[in-house]
Enzyme design. Structure first.
Site, PDB file in Angstrom:
ATOM      1  N   GLU A  15      -5.417  -0.422   3.226  1.00 52.17           N
ATOM      2  CA  GLU A  15      -4.472  -1.545   3.202  1.00 52.17           C
ATOM      3  C   GLU A  15      -5.185  -2.852   2.876  1.00 52.17           C
ATOM      4  O   GLU A  15      -4.642  -3.716   2.182  1.00 52.17           O
ATOM      5  CB  GLU A  15      -3.730  -1.660   4.538  1.00 52.17           C
ATOM      6  CG  GLU A  15      -2.930  -0.427   4.924  1.00 52.17           C
ATOM      7  CD  GLU A  15      -1.734  -0.161   4.014  1.00 52.17           C
ATOM      8  OE1 GLU A  15      -1.404  -1.009   3.182  1.00 52.17           O
ATOM      9  OE2 GLU A  15      -1.130   0.927   4.155  1.00 52.17           O
ATOM     10  N   ARG A  37      -3.962  -4.833  -0.432  1.00 55.48           N
ATOM     11  CA  ARG A  37      -3.184  -6.047  -0.177  1.00 55.48           C
ATOM     12  C   ARG A  37      -4.041  -7.310  -0.299  1.00 55.48           C
ATOM     13  O   ARG A  37      -3.673  -8.260  -0.988  1.00 55.48           O
ATOM     14  CB  ARG A  37      -2.557  -5.996   1.218  1.00 55.48           C
ATOM     15  CG  ARG A  37      -1.642  -4.812   1.406  1.00 55.48           C
ATOM     16  CD  ARG A  37      -0.862  -4.927   2.699  1.00 55.48           C
ATOM     17  NE  ARG A  37      -0.280  -3.640   3.070  1.00 55.48           N
ATOM     18  CZ  ARG A  37       0.849  -3.513   3.748  1.00 55.48           C
ATOM     19  NH1 ARG A  37       1.518  -4.569   4.134  1.00 55.48           N
ATOM     20  NH2 ARG A  37       1.315  -2.318   4.068  1.00 55.48           N
ATOM     21  N   ASP A  72      -0.389   9.536  -3.461  1.00 55.82           N
ATOM     22  CA  ASP A  72       0.255   8.720  -4.512  1.00 55.82           C
ATOM     23  C   ASP A  72      -0.664   7.894  -5.412  1.00 55.82           C
ATOM     24  O   ASP A  72      -0.896   8.212  -6.581  1.00 55.82           O
ATOM     25  CB  ASP A  72       1.359   7.832  -3.898  1.00 55.82           C
ATOM     26  CG  ASP A  72       0.934   7.102  -2.617  1.00 55.82           C
ATOM     27  OD1 ASP A  72      -0.258   7.093  -2.313  1.00 55.82           O
ATOM     28  OD2 ASP A  72       1.811   6.524  -1.935  1.00 55.82           O
ATOM     29  N   GLU A  75       9.008   1.270  -4.472  1.00 56.77           N
ATOM     30  CA  GLU A  75       8.720   2.276  -5.509  1.00 56.77           C
ATOM     31  C   GLU A  75       9.866   2.484  -6.495  1.00 56.77           C
ATOM     32  O   GLU A  75       9.627   2.617  -7.710  1.00 56.77           O
ATOM     33  CB  GLU A  75       8.315   3.614  -4.868  1.00 56.77           C
ATOM     34  CG  GLU A  75       6.959   3.581  -4.145  1.00 56.77           C
ATOM     35  CD  GLU A  75       7.017   2.912  -2.781  1.00 56.77           C
ATOM     36  OE1 GLU A  75       8.132   2.749  -2.250  1.00 56.77           O
ATOM     37  OE2 GLU A  75       5.953   2.542  -2.233  1.00 56.77           O
ATOM     38  N   THR A 131      -1.802  -1.053  -7.060  1.00 55.48           N
ATOM     39  CA  THR A 131      -0.729  -0.306  -6.392  1.00 55.48           C
ATOM     40  C   THR A 131       0.122  -1.188  -5.486  1.00 55.48           C
ATOM     41  O   THR A 131       1.170  -0.784  -5.027  1.00 55.48           O
ATOM     42  CB  THR A 131      -1.296   0.891  -5.615  1.00 55.48           C
ATOM     43  OG1 THR A 131      -0.207   1.737  -5.228  1.00 55.48           O
ATOM     44  CG2 THR A 131      -2.065   0.463  -4.384  1.00 55.48           C
TER      45      THR A 131
HETATM   46  C1  DMJ Z   1       2.531  -0.288  -0.776  1.00 55.06           C
HETATM   47  O1  DMJ Z   1       1.715  -0.906   0.151  1.00 55.06           O
HETATM   48  C2  DMJ Z   1       1.731   0.283  -1.900  1.00 55.06           C
HETATM   49  O2  DMJ Z   1       2.566   0.446  -2.982  1.00 55.06           O
HETATM   50  C3  DMJ Z   1       1.081   1.599  -1.554  1.00 55.06           C
HETATM   51  O3  DMJ Z   1       0.473   2.216  -2.653  1.00 55.06           O
HETATM   52  C4  DMJ Z   1       2.018   2.570  -0.907  1.00 55.06           C
HETATM   53  N1  DMJ Z   1       3.270   2.030  -0.607  1.00 55.06           N
HETATM   54  C5  DMJ Z   1       3.396   0.730  -0.076  1.00 55.06           C
HETATM   55  C6  DMJ Z   1       4.811   0.258  -0.092  1.00 55.06           C
HETATM   56  O4  DMJ Z   1       5.735   1.244   0.036  1.00 55.06           O
END
Ligand code: DMJ
Length: 641
Positions: free
Chosen positions: A222, A226, A354, A532, A619
């Site tokens: 995270e 982030r 993912d 998503e 992501t």
């Molecule tokens: C996000 O923090 C990012 O997209 C991560 O890859 C997985 N999903 C969450 C939000 O759903």
């Protein structure tokens, strides 16, 4: 903050007692002893009575003015100092140096990176009068911008500098290190949308944060996506050297987590002493955590010329590449950070895996399509997904991606997670940007289309219009690819405009309001403000130019507005199939970083600054500029091209 930190920040420290500073002691020593209390009282009584006499002898208007000023001062002082101290209102320090701004957030910048000095391009020139259609989408983009303003101002007012706002009772929570995750995650969205003042306040907070000395355990994944991604993206837009240095500080800190035998990251680390901690069980790391750092570190390697960043993450990619499962062509969800091998036979595109897949394609694109190994790897695993994870439901023929577990080709769970709804966007991006054979490109686009349709319809099916966190599909669902191959050979496939099973024309994709007819049930009926689906809807719109995607995105946005908005922000909900879903006390930072950003981009016209050929979203939807490795980097870093 400790006192030494305050001193470093340039704050004067209060001093007390004997140690209060040299002056107080020496000055006192040189003075004549005063008669103690009585003298002082006599003295002050004389001064006071003089003031009183003068005051009473002035004209009433002067007296009232003085009384007014004397009573206004404490109110002013309380508002400006004490209220800050008690966090009664956000603190708005001025920006350290003026930043260049164009019409909507950015403009020219210094040429720190010669080869990216063209980026971001200047905002588009004001065009002709917008057509009615353009005006409609501009108004919708504005609605999203207003939603961002509502969410961020609630956060800033009631939660900043904590991590996230609790949107039901305007409290805050420190759930991601306590470094102000919502502010950092939102920096580039604020730049893009043009929230200059908010951006400046957020970036001030970054300058003051101490990442390397932090004594809390931080979550590796995270924190990477982030904070680290957020800082790099904000740097890319502003070329603010302080941001680059904070990104580097954080990047160096997070590297500590790779201190394992295989060089894979552990779940969390404590920056101050480098202690690591696991979560997934003995020696385990998940694919998403080891495979979601390549974009950030490769970009940082390019910005700084430091090859360690490249080597550490490329090593992980190589290990993953070498261990693609030969039976399925997929990557295992669990890995062993001691022996470096896959652990178990669970294969998924959802929660555990993912972005591990997402970054394979995206690192190839980010680095200007020079890393051919990444391309080769993407094409292999994409085929693995097509062969093993795509299923089609029996009645409505909905295409979905599930996970498998067990020996050989494994058993499907028939669960389609909201998290997996990023996958169609990835397939669409690949179809758009790779040099594929026409038939393969068409296949990838159809997959993207069919999967995004299912993600969208999972919203439209529900009473609230919000999509569930997990769908449990009918166990009579079957593998899609064999059916596709049969269809491909049939005469039906040769008709003009023919569509394979699982892909529908807009008129044939109808919501099913009555649960049992849907082919799935809501396994988890929460909508957690996740991005998503709108992410894939956005990419589909960009790649196909079909307005239907924008309309679907707007429907979703309206449902978000209807059911998740609170007085202070937006709230995750449960019970998506109810008239009034139940609000939960949570507003994740990704709602501002991703969900609202993708919606805003979906509705925004005529802005080449966000072309998919110029940027790659990490992501967490932090855009990074596409670059090409320079000759010296290729040699020094030993990049196989
Ligand atoms: C996000 O923090 C990012 O997209 C991560 O890859 C997985 N999903 C969450 C939000 O759903």
């Amino acid at each position: 903050m400790s006192s030494s930190e305050l001193r470093e920040e340039g704050y004067p420290l209060a001093t007390t007692g004997i140690d209060a500073g040299s002056n107080s002691r020496n000055d006192t020593a040189n003075m004549l002893p005063l008669p103690q209390s009585s003298g002082r009282r006599y003295h002050s009584r004389g001064v006071l009575s003089k003031v009183r006499t003068t005051f009473l002898s002035t004209r009433p208007i002067v007296r009232y003015t003085i009384i007014f000023l004397l009573s206004a001062f404490p109110i002013y002082w309380f508002y400006n100092d004490l209220s800050d101290y008690f966090h009664l209102r956000p603190h708005f320090p001025p920006p350290p140096h003026p930043r260049p701004y164009g019409a909507e957030g950015w403009g020219s910048h210094s040429n720190h990176n010669q080869d990216e000095s063209h980026w971001p391009p200047p905002p588009p020139p004001p065009g002709k009068r917008p057509s009615a259609k353009e005006a409609k989408w501009a108004a919708r983009a504005q609605e999203v911008k207003d939603a961002f303003a509502h969410a961020y101002s609630g956060y800033e007012k009631y939660a900043f500098p904590a991590d996230e706002l609790l949107p039901l009772n305007r409290k805050s929570v420190n759930n991601f290190n306590g470094w102000g995750v919502t502010a950092v995650d939102s920096l580039d969205t604020m730049l893009m949308m043009g929230f200059e003042a908010e951006y400046n306040r957020g970036v001030q907070h970054v300058y003051k944060s101490d990442y390397a000395g932090s004594k809390v355990f931080v979550l590796f994944f995270e924190t990477s996506i982030r904070y680290f991604g957020g800082l790099l993206s904000a740097y890319a837009y502003t070329k603010d050297p302080q941001l680059l240095s904070k990104a580097k500080e954080l990047g160096d800190t997070l590297l500590l987590a790779l201190n394992t035998t295989a060089g894979y990251p552990k779940f969390s680390l404590r920056p101050s002493d480098g202690v690591l901690s696991t979560y997934w069980g003995v020696n385990r790391v998940i694919l998403a955590e080891m495979g979601t750092i390549q974009l950030e570190y490769k970009y940082l390697a390019h910005l700084t010329g430091n090859k360690t960043y490249y080597e550490k993450v490329e090593h992980i990619r190589e290990m993953m590449h070498a261990q693609i499962d030969p039976t399925t062509n997929l990557l295992a969800s669990f890995w062993d950070y001691v022996n470096g091998m896959p652990a178990g036979r669970k294969f998924s595109i959802g929660a555990l895996a993912d972005s591990g897949y997402e970054y394979i394609l995206k690192q190839y694109l980010l680095t200007g399509k020079t890393e051919k190994k990444a391309l080769e790897m993407y094409l292999t695993v994409a085929q693995g997904i097509i062969d093993n994870l795509l299923y089609i439901s029996p009645e409505r023929e909905l295409l979905f991606a599930t996970d498998i577990d067990g020996p050989g080709k494994g058993q499907p769970s028939y669960v389609y997670e909201h998290l997996s709804c990023f996958l169609p966007g990835l397939f669409a991006l690949g179809a758009h940007s790779l040099d594929l054979q026409p038939e393969e490109r068409q296949l990838h686009l159809w997959i993207a289309d069919g999967l995004t349709q299912t993600c969208y319809i999972s919203y439209a099916d529900q009473t609230s219009g919000l999509g569930p966190e997990e769908m449990q599909f009918d166990r009579k669902s079957t593998l899609w690819y064999p059916q596709y191959k049969i269809w491909k050979k049939s005469s039906a496939a040769r008709q003009n405009g023919a569509l394979p099973p699982g892909v529908k024309l807009a008129k044939d994709l109808k919501p099913e309001k009555f649960g049992p007819k849907r082919d799935y049930r809501n396994r988890r009926d929460a909508y957690l403000l996740r991005p998503e689906t709108v992410e894939s809807v956005f990419v589909m719109w960009r790649v196909t130019g079909d307005e239907v995607w924008r309309e679907r995105g707007y429907e979703i946005f309206k449902a978000i507005e209807r059911h998740t908005k609170t007085e202070y922000g937006y709230a995750s909900v449960s019970g998506v199939d109810k008239e009034e879903p139940f609000k939960q006390n949570s507003m994740p930072s990704y709602f501002l970083a991703e969900t609202l950003k993708y919606l805003w981009l979906l509705f925004r016209d005529n802005d080449n600054r966000y072309d998919l050929d110029k940027i790659v979203f990490n992501t967490e939807a932090h855009p990074l500029p596409i670059f090409t490795w320079r000759k010296d980097e290729i040699e020094q870093f030993k990049i196989p091209t």
